[in-house]
Scaffold this motif. Structure first.
Motif, PDB file in Angstrom:
ATOM      1  N   HIS A 167      11.144  36.840 -59.261  1.00 16.52           N
ATOM      2  CA  HIS A 167      10.280  37.094 -60.408  1.00 16.52           C
ATOM      3  C   HIS A 167      10.183  35.887 -61.346  1.00 16.52           C
ATOM      4  N   GLY A 226      24.315  44.509 -52.629  1.00 18.53           N
ATOM      5  CA  GLY A 226      23.589  44.814 -53.867  1.00 18.53           C
ATOM      6  C   GLY A 226      23.441  43.622 -54.770  1.00 18.53           C
ATOM      7  N   VAL A 227      24.498  42.854 -54.915  1.00 17.21           N
ATOM      8  CA  VAL A 227      24.479  41.680 -55.792  1.00 17.21           C
ATOM      9  C   VAL A 227      23.477  40.654 -55.273  1.00 17.21           C
ATOM     10  N   SER A 228      23.455  40.456 -53.959  1.00 19.04           N
ATOM     11  CA  SER A 228      22.541  39.477 -53.374  1.00 19.04           C
ATOM     12  C   SER A 228      21.094  39.880 -53.578  1.00 19.04           C
ATOM     13  N   VAL A 229      20.797  41.151 -53.359  1.00 18.53           N
ATOM     14  CA  VAL A 229      19.425  41.627 -53.523  1.00 18.53           C
ATOM     15  C   VAL A 229      18.989  41.498 -54.975  1.00 18.53           C
ATOM     16  N   GLU A 230      19.857  41.853 -55.904  1.00 14.50           N
ATOM     17  CA  GLU A 230      19.532  41.742 -57.326  1.00 14.50           C
ATOM     18  C   GLU A 230      19.260  40.295 -57.715  1.00 14.50           C
ATOM     19  N   LYS A 231      20.097  39.374 -57.232  1.00  9.66           N
ATOM     20  CA  LYS A 231      19.918  37.961 -57.559  1.00  9.66           C
ATOM     21  C   LYS A 231      18.613  37.438 -56.956  1.00  9.66           C
ATOM     22  N   TRP A 232      18.351  37.803 -55.699  1.00 10.16           N
ATOM     23  CA  TRP A 232      17.120  37.363 -55.065  1.00 10.16           C
ATOM     24  C   TRP A 232      15.920  37.871 -55.836  1.00 10.16           C
ATOM     25  N   GLN A 233      15.912  39.145 -56.219  1.00 10.86           N
ATOM     26  CA  GLN A 233      14.791  39.730 -56.937  1.00 10.86           C
ATOM     27  C   GLN A 233      14.572  39.039 -58.277  1.00 10.86           C
ATOM     28  N   ARG A 234      15.660  38.740 -58.990  1.00  9.67           N
ATOM     29  CA  ARG A 234      15.570  38.063 -60.284  1.00  9.67           C
ATOM     30  C   ARG A 234      14.950  36.673 -60.106  1.00  9.67           C
ATOM     31  N   GLU A 235      15.414  35.942 -59.098  1.00 10.13           N
ATOM     32  CA  GLU A 235      14.876  34.602 -58.857  1.00 10.13           C
ATOM     33  C   GLU A 235      13.421  34.664 -58.386  1.00 10.13           C
TER      34      GLU A 235
END
Length: 80
Positions: free
Chosen positions: A67, A56-65
């Motif tokens: 955008h 979950g943390v990895s997906v959230e970080k990837w999505q933030r970067e």
């Protein structure tokens, strides 16, 4: 002996050729695969644990970067 804490960072690299860090990683990986004398110094962790802790943390970080980047605008139109 104290606990070792690892910091792992994933990033996209256009090509391995010419990147010193990737060249070293490739050489070490090939050596590890072909050298039966190398002893494993880590505790094996089930894939399910890794996914639950980092997924979950990895997906959230990837999505933030994703955008925040100014590159890949056309790709983002197809994969928001």
């Amino acid at each position: 002996m104290g606990e070792i804490k690892w910091k792992i960072q994933f990033c996209w690299v256009k090509a391995h050729v010419g990147s010193q860090g990737n060249e070293i990683a490739d050489t070490l990986a090939k050596e590890a695969v072909t050298n039966a004398d190398i002893i494993e110094y880590y505790k094996k962790v089930p894939k399910s644990v890794v996914l639950s802790v980092f997924g979950g943390v990895s997906v959230e970080k990837w999505q933030r970067e994703w955008h925040q980047t100014t590159k890949g605008a056309i790709t983002e139109e197809y994969f928001p």
